[in-house]
Each structure stands twice: as C-alpha cells, then as structure tokens.
Design an enzyme around this catalytic site. Structure first.
Site: not given
Ligand code: C5P
Length: 225
Positions: A29-30
């Site tokens: 993810a980020n």
C-alpha cells in the site's frame, strides 16, 4: 442535492490508496489518506454535481450526497471507473499503486524454515488516468490528474501532463518535510497547457472548492480545447 454551477453535470473522482495483495492477509500500500480526493468529491456535490467517488481503503466517512464505490486494488479501481463513466469531468486523486504482485498467493505464505525470504515478482498496474485520458469515445470533457512528487515538482508535473494525455495536473509536494501526506493542508500548483498557477498553502477542503470552481468554469466554456 444543492443547486450550483455543476447542477446537471456528472463528476467522477478517485481517492485513497490501493491495496495490492501479496497473499490473503498481506498487501502493498502507500501513505495516501484520501482526504484530498474525498474533499473534492464533497465540493463537487455541494456545487450541484452528480458525483461518483471510487475510493480505495481509507478511514474516512462517505461525503454526504456522494455515491461511493469501494475498491481495493488498482485493477478493481479501473473496473469501477469504467462502470461509473460517462462523466463530464473526472478527477484522479487516488494514489494508485504502480505495481502489483504477479500471481498473488492463494494461501498465506509461510516462513521458510532455515531462513530465507520469499521474493515478490512485481508487474505494472494499469494507468487509470492515462487510459481515460486516451479514450476515443466518451472521454470526459475535462480530465484532471494529480502529481504527488517529492522533488522537482513542476518539471515532473509538466512531463506528466504530456505523458498521460490529461488536461490539467494538480501538482503537490509530498516530501516528508511537507507534512501533506495525511495532513489537513496542501500546497499545490495547477498545471495546464496555458502554464502554471501557484496556489497558496490552504486547507485540503479549500483546495477542493477552488479546483471545483475552476472545473465548473471550464465546463461552462465547453471544456478546455
Ligand atoms: O504517474 P503517477 O502515479 O505519478 O501519476 C499520478 C496521477 O496518475 C494521479 O492522478 C493518479 O491518480 C493517476 N494514476 C492512475 N493510475 C495509475 C497510476 C496513477 O490513475 N496506475
């Protein structure tokens, strides 16, 4: 539904990060919070638009008056965007993961006895902004992308405008010292074919209202071409 400069028009917004599965319990993810994208969807609804918000996983309530479609991965986001079209304007605020794990495992990957770590084989995700910008039929009149950069913000944004084929890029500095990621405030530059506008630092809700006002203006003139 409030009446405003976007009454009768359809706006599509993407927001949040995407989650790319490694196995059933792990993902890549980020740090996107979704705050800017959600604020844009709300501002467009308050301006009278019919708004579809395609959102990755975020810890935010659905903005009132907005139709929200929840997705996890980039490929799910692209599919939801295709279902949500046509739209008069589309704003791609989501921080889509550039890569996903090729052939995510169907069972949880176990630790290998005696050490050693699995290696992840990454493949590129579809570019949602570029594919919508290049649509031959039914392209939104106005396609807006974001460019979150940690350095050379304007140069990268101008290159991105050309590479993606969108009409505007909203460029912002997301270097750790900027505090933008997850924060309330944002400093952006609006990059168009005409040039660059530097906007003062303001709340993400104010960035959203200004951007929506500009979108309404451009649509009232029949688009940007
Ligand atoms: O290339 P980069 O990821 O920096 O471009 C950012 C812009 O492109 C954002 O508007 C983002 O929402 C969009 N994008 C996308 N699909 C991707 C990657 C980026 O729509 N796979």
């Amino acid at each position: 539904q409030p009446q405003g400069p976007l009454t009768g028009l359809r706006v599509l917004v993407t927001s949040g990060p995407t989650h790319e599965p490694i196995d059933p319990v792990r993902y890549i993810a980020n740090r996107s919070s979704g705050r800017q994208g959600h604020a844009i969807a709300l501002a467009a609804a308050q301006a009278g638009a019919h708004v579809t918000l395609v959102s990755g996983p975020v810890n935010l309530p659905a903005p009132p008056g907005v139709h929200v479609v929840h997705v996890e991965s980039a490929r799910e986001m692209l599919a939801a965007v295709e279902v949500a079209l046509p739209a008069d304007a589309a704003v791609f605020t989501a921080a889509v993961a550039d890569w996903r794990v090729a052939g995510a495992a169907e069972e949880k990957i176990k630790k290998q006895g005696g050490g050693g770590a699995p290696s992840l084989n990454l493949v590129e995700n579809p570019d949602i902004l570029a594919s919508v910008s290049r649509m031959k039929a039914g392209r939104p009149q106005l396609v807006v992308g974001f460019a979150a950069e940690t350095e050379k913000v304007l140069a990268h944004a101008q290159a991105k405008l050309a590479r993606k084929g969108c009409d505007w890029i909203v460029a912002n500095d997301v270097s750790p010292e900027s505090g933008v990621m997850g924060g309330d405030r944002n400093t952006v530059h609006l990059v168009t074919a005409e040039g660059v506008e530097d906007w003062p630092t303001m709340g993400k809700d104010e960035v959203a209202r200004r951007l929506v006002a500009r979108i309404a203006d451009a649509l009232a003139r029949g688009g940007v071409k």
